[in-house]
Design a protein around this motif. Structure first.
Motif, PDB file in Angstrom:
ATOM      1  N   ARG A  21       0.857  -1.187   0.000  1.00 43.43           N
ATOM      2  CA  ARG A  21       0.000   0.000   0.000  1.00 43.43           C
ATOM      3  C   ARG A  21       0.891   1.234   0.000  1.00 43.43           C
ATOM      4  N   LEU A  22       0.687   2.103  -0.994  1.00 42.49           N
ATOM      5  CA  LEU A  22       1.406   3.370  -1.075  1.00 42.49           C
ATOM      6  C   LEU A  22       0.419   4.501  -0.849  1.00 42.49           C
ATOM      7  N   ARG A  23       0.783   5.427   0.026  1.00 42.64           N
ATOM      8  CA  ARG A  23      -0.034   6.613   0.272  1.00 42.64           C
ATOM      9  C   ARG A  23       0.131   7.610  -0.878  1.00 42.64           C
ATOM     10  N   ALA A  24      -0.795   8.525  -1.011  1.00 42.17           N
ATOM     11  CA  ALA A  24      -0.719   9.569  -2.041  1.00 42.17           C
ATOM     12  C   ALA A  24       0.613  10.294  -1.923  1.00 42.17           C
ATOM     13  N   GLY A  25       1.306  10.448  -3.043  1.00 44.81           N
ATOM     14  CA  GLY A  25       2.588  11.134  -3.072  1.00 44.81           C
ATOM     15  C   GLY A  25       3.780  10.287  -2.677  1.00 44.81           C
ATOM     16  N   GLN A  26       3.564   9.032  -2.338  1.00 43.53           N
ATOM     17  CA  GLN A  26       4.661   8.173  -1.878  1.00 43.53           C
ATOM     18  C   GLN A  26       5.378   7.525  -3.055  1.00 43.53           C
ATOM     19  N   ARG A  27       6.686   7.360  -2.905  1.00 44.53           N
ATOM     20  CA  ARG A  27       7.501   6.670  -3.905  1.00 44.53           C
ATOM     21  C   ARG A  27       8.487   5.776  -3.177  1.00 44.53           C
ATOM     22  N   GLY A  28       8.587   4.548  -3.631  1.00 45.76           N
ATOM     23  CA  GLY A  28       9.531   3.606  -3.030  1.00 45.76           C
ATOM     24  C   GLY A  28      10.946   3.905  -3.480  1.00 45.76           C
ATOM     25  N   PRO A  29      11.916   3.257  -2.864  1.00 46.92           N
ATOM     26  CA  PRO A  29      13.313   3.477  -3.235  1.00 46.92           C
ATOM     27  C   PRO A  29      13.656   2.824  -4.577  1.00 46.92           C
ATOM     28  N   LEU A  41      -2.011  -4.082  -9.776  1.00 51.23           N
ATOM     29  CA  LEU A  41      -2.594  -2.921  -9.104  1.00 51.23           C
ATOM     30  C   LEU A  41      -4.074  -3.178  -8.848  1.00 51.23           C
ATOM     31  N   LEU A  42      -4.430  -3.310  -7.581  1.00 46.45           N
ATOM     32  CA  LEU A  42      -5.820  -3.551  -7.195  1.00 46.45           C
ATOM     33  C   LEU A  42      -6.639  -2.269  -7.177  1.00 46.45           C
ATOM     34  N   ASP A  43      -6.012  -1.170  -6.713  1.00 47.90           N
ATOM     35  CA  ASP A  43      -6.754   0.079  -6.547  1.00 47.90           C
ATOM     36  C   ASP A  43      -5.800   1.256  -6.713  1.00 47.90           C
ATOM     37  N   GLY A  44      -6.312   2.350  -7.287  1.00 46.60           N
ATOM     38  CA  GLY A  44      -5.521   3.558  -7.438  1.00 46.60           C
ATOM     39  C   GLY A  44      -4.835   3.631  -8.786  1.00 46.60           C
ATOM     40  N   ALA A  45      -3.762   4.403  -8.823  1.00 49.27           N
ATOM     41  CA  ALA A  45      -2.951   4.581 -10.026  1.00 49.27           C
ATOM     42  C   ALA A  45      -1.506   4.683  -9.583  1.00 49.27           C
ATOM     43  N   ALA A  46      -0.587   4.243 -10.443  1.00 49.46           N
ATOM     44  CA  ALA A  46       0.826   4.252 -10.082  1.00 49.46           C
ATOM     45  C   ALA A  46       1.680   4.356 -11.328  1.00 49.46           C
ATOM     46  N   GLY A  74       5.925   4.518  -7.685  1.00 50.17           N
ATOM     47  CA  GLY A  74       5.368   5.662  -6.980  1.00 50.17           C
ATOM     48  C   GLY A  74       3.933   5.927  -7.391  1.00 50.17           C
ATOM     49  N   THR A  75       3.274   6.806  -6.632  1.00 51.83           N
ATOM     50  CA  THR A  75       1.887   7.154  -6.899  1.00 51.83           C
ATOM     51  C   THR A  75       1.619   8.583  -6.470  1.00 51.83           C
ATOM     52  N   GLU A  76       0.785   9.258  -7.204  1.00 54.73           N
ATOM     53  CA  GLU A  76       0.337  10.593  -6.803  1.00 54.73           C
ATOM     54  C   GLU A  76      -0.943  10.509  -5.981  1.00 54.73           C
TER      55      GLU A  76
END
Length: 109
Positions: A21-29, A41-46, A74-76
């Protein structure tokens, strides 16, 4: 990261399944894995950056990331993934100074 199936949980010897789960604005390393992985991707956009290619995903899309390539996710707006990969994999962080030491993440073992 939430482990859903892995060798330490029983029932599988070679595969791991986990939820990301990534929060809005989060980006992994930025990192690489030495095993292939499938990200659904189950939900959202990335946006998934694999090597030099940026791949935009919407709910229901799947991307298969080959072993030993740079990736960053990442995701906005926020995103929920389910991921499957080999349980023997190790992740290698990648920084401006180059790759770090490979580490087996706790959620896949």
């Amino acid at each position: 990261m939430t482990t859903l199936a892995s060798p330490t949980q029983g029932g599988t010897k070679m595969l791991s399944l986990w939820r990301v789960r990534l929060r809005a604005g989060q980006r992994g390393p930025r990192h690489s894995f030495d095993v292939e992985q499938a990200w659904h991707l189950l939900d959202g956009a990335a946006r998934v950056c694999v090597d030099t290619e940026a791949i935009d995903l919407s709910a229901g899309d799947t991307v298969v990331i080959p072993a030993d390539v740079s990736r960053q996710i990442g995701t906005e707006s926020g995103a929920l993934f389910v991921v499957c990969g080999g349980s023997q994999g190790s992740a290698t962080p990648i920084s401006a100074d180059g790759p770090g030491e490979p580490v087996p993440p706790a959620w896949i073992v």
